[in-house]
Design an enzyme around this catalytic site. Structure first.
Site, PDB file in Angstrom:
ATOM      1  N   ASP A  97       0.833  -1.198   0.000  1.00 25.62           N
ATOM      2  CA  ASP A  97       0.000   0.000   0.000  1.00 25.62           C
ATOM      3  C   ASP A  97       0.868   1.248   0.000  1.00 25.62           C
ATOM      4  O   ASP A  97       2.028   1.232   0.439  1.00 25.62           O
ATOM      5  CB  ASP A  97      -0.915   0.013   1.227  1.00 25.62           C
ATOM      6  CG  ASP A  97      -2.019  -1.041   1.140  1.00 25.62           C
ATOM      7  OD1 ASP A  97      -2.373  -1.422   0.008  1.00 25.62           O
ATOM      8  OD2 ASP A  97      -2.501  -1.475   2.202  1.00 25.62           O
ATOM      9  N   TYR A 144       5.088  -9.170   7.630  1.00 22.79           N
ATOM     10  CA  TYR A 144       4.643  -7.798   7.854  1.00 22.79           C
ATOM     11  C   TYR A 144       4.803  -7.427   9.326  1.00 22.79           C
ATOM     12  O   TYR A 144       4.715  -8.284  10.209  1.00 22.79           O
ATOM     13  CB  TYR A 144       3.158  -7.638   7.493  1.00 22.79           C
ATOM     14  CG  TYR A 144       2.802  -8.009   6.085  1.00 22.79           C
ATOM     15  CD1 TYR A 144       2.734  -7.046   5.086  1.00 22.79           C
ATOM     16  CD2 TYR A 144       2.494  -9.334   5.751  1.00 22.79           C
ATOM     17  CE1 TYR A 144       2.378  -7.385   3.787  1.00 22.79           C
ATOM     18  CE2 TYR A 144       2.133  -9.682   4.459  1.00 22.79           C
ATOM     19  CZ  TYR A 144       2.085  -8.705   3.478  1.00 22.79           C
ATOM     20  OH  TYR A 144       1.732  -9.048   2.203  1.00 22.79           O
TER      21      TYR A 144
END
Length: 437
Positions: A253, A321
């Site tokens: 993103d 992540y």
């Protein structure tokens, strides 16, 4: 006449005027080390000699044949015809196949082709030919008339002759396996253009700040965000290319950082004019363009086939992540242990996130969450999570549940609202296999 070569030549020349090259091309696979022009010239001479012999031996039909074919044979028949039948020689028309253009087109293609190869810093090339339909049809008609089975096409001759003459000038070589460019010769028009193959580099990037997009995102007021692609523009300038494309192994993103291992990508520079720039110089230019916000490492040259492999092989590889998650009402050790037990190893059922539905089809994805390790932060309703997941799992929606479009989710397991407020990619599993060859 007992020579098949001469019989074939006479059948063709009785109907069509042919230059030396277009006649010789009918017999291109006979003999070694000769050009088609040399073949055609030799066949014409021997044919005239054979007909002359027959005339001298009293064959009146041979004289008629010679006089009739002489305009199509050309200048080499003039003196014999005028000697045997004064005033009988007639000038013929242009070559029925090439229109008398083949020699001049080859010569001009070599001149213009060499200029283009030098202008685009090309060392390895191939030659292609765009042939007008009328030329191809005329060539087929002549082949049928001759009945010879040892020829080649005019395309093949142009490719070979132009390539050979270009190589003789030095500094360039024909390479069918990995050409840097294709020279396209138009026939009979004579135009030459160049199709320059892209430069392709395996590389990695790191986004060290948030709100950086991967692709350039223009708006009427200017770029919406600074981008990885924009950071690479100095590479485009250095190579003299027309356009730059980033083929990355996935994307994060805009508001997520890319840390740790960096994200593998292939950088493509289209229509470059400078090809032999050291990787270190390209990397330095890219890092200067990154302004400390994006960092790059250029690793090696890539092959075109590897672009697809990067995308195919990395679509579902593992990624790690770091997520900073806000939980309504705070979070405890009991909460994070419950999350781990419920979600670690689970297959997440995820419909296309509502935030990207405007540009992606609404489909159901099944992606695995391999591991989950969360720690509450003291003094705040926050927890820091390290997640290892299958590629293609949307982490923000795994946290929030996206209104029930992702299940199970952090919010569903905890029974209250959860939001990902920071996201970093810290590792991407990747070593795309080398392309065949």
């Amino acid at each position: 006449m007992d020579s098949r070569v001469l019989e074939s030549a006479l059948r063709a020349l009785s109907r069509y005027p042919l230059c030396d090259r277009c006649l010789g091309r009918l017999f291109a696979r006979l003999g070694r080390g000769w050009s088609n022009r040399e073949r055609g010239e030799a066949v014409k001479r021997v044919l005239v000699m054979e007909l002359h012999r027959r005339v001298l031996e009293g064959d009146e039909a041979a004289l008629k044949t010679l006089v009739s074919a002489a305009p199509n044979i050309g200048e080499v028949a003039r003196d014999v015809v005028e000697h045997l039948s004064p005033g009988s020689y007639r000038e013929g028309g242009p070559c029925a196949v090439c229109g008398g253009r083949l020699e001049s087109v080859i010569a001009s293609a070599v001149e213009e082709g060499y200029r283009l190869l030098r202008a685009y810093d090309i060392e390895r090339f191939v030659v292609g030919v765009r042939l007008e339909r009328g030329v191809a049809m005329a060539e087929e008609e002549v082949k049928l008339a001759a009945g010879a089975g040892y020829g080649e096409s005019i395309k093949a001759e142009i490719r070979r002759e132009v390539g050979k003459l270009l190589v003789s000038r030095g500094g360039v070589t024909v390479d069918f396996d990995s050409p840097e460019a294709t020279l396209m010769v138009e026939f009979p028009g004579g135009g030459v253009d160049i199709q320059v193959n892209s430069l392709l580099y395996k590389a990695r990037y790191w986004k060290l700040a948030r709100n950086i997009s991967q692709a350039y995102w223009p708006t009427p007021e200017g770029p919406r965000y600074f981008s990885v692609e924009q950071a690479l523009w100095p590479v485009l300038k250095l190579t003299g290319g027309e356009r730059l494309v980033v083929h990355a192994a996935g994307r994060e993103d805009v508001d997520a950082r890319m840390l740790g291992s960096g994200r593998p990508m292939i950088v493509e520079v289209k229509s470059p004019r400078r090809r032999r720039i050291p990787l270190e110089e390209l990397e330095a230019a890219a890092n200067a363009g990154g302004k400390g916000l994006v960092r790059f490492r250029f690793e090696t040259a890539a092959k075109r086939a590897e672009v697809a492999l990067y995308k195919e092989e990395t679509a579902r590889v593992r990624k790690v992540y770091r997520a900073l998650v806000a939980v309504e009402g705070g979070v405890s050790e009991v909460d994070v242990e419950g999350l781990r037990r419920a979600l670690e190893g689970a297959v997440i059922m995820q419909r296309t996130p509502s935030r990207v539905l405007h540009r992606r089809p609404d489909i159901l994805r099944r992606r695995r969450l391999y591991s989950l390790d969360c720690s509450p932060l003291e003094g705040a309703p926050l927890m820091e999570c390290i997640l290892e997941a299958e590629g293609g799992l949307y982490i923000k929606e795994l946290v929030s549940g996206d209104g029930g479009r992702t299940r199970p989710s952090f919010a569903e397991v905890l029974g209250r609202e959860a939001v990902c407020i920071e996201l970093d990619v810290v590792w991407v599993e990747h070593e795309a296999p080398a392309a065949p060859g």
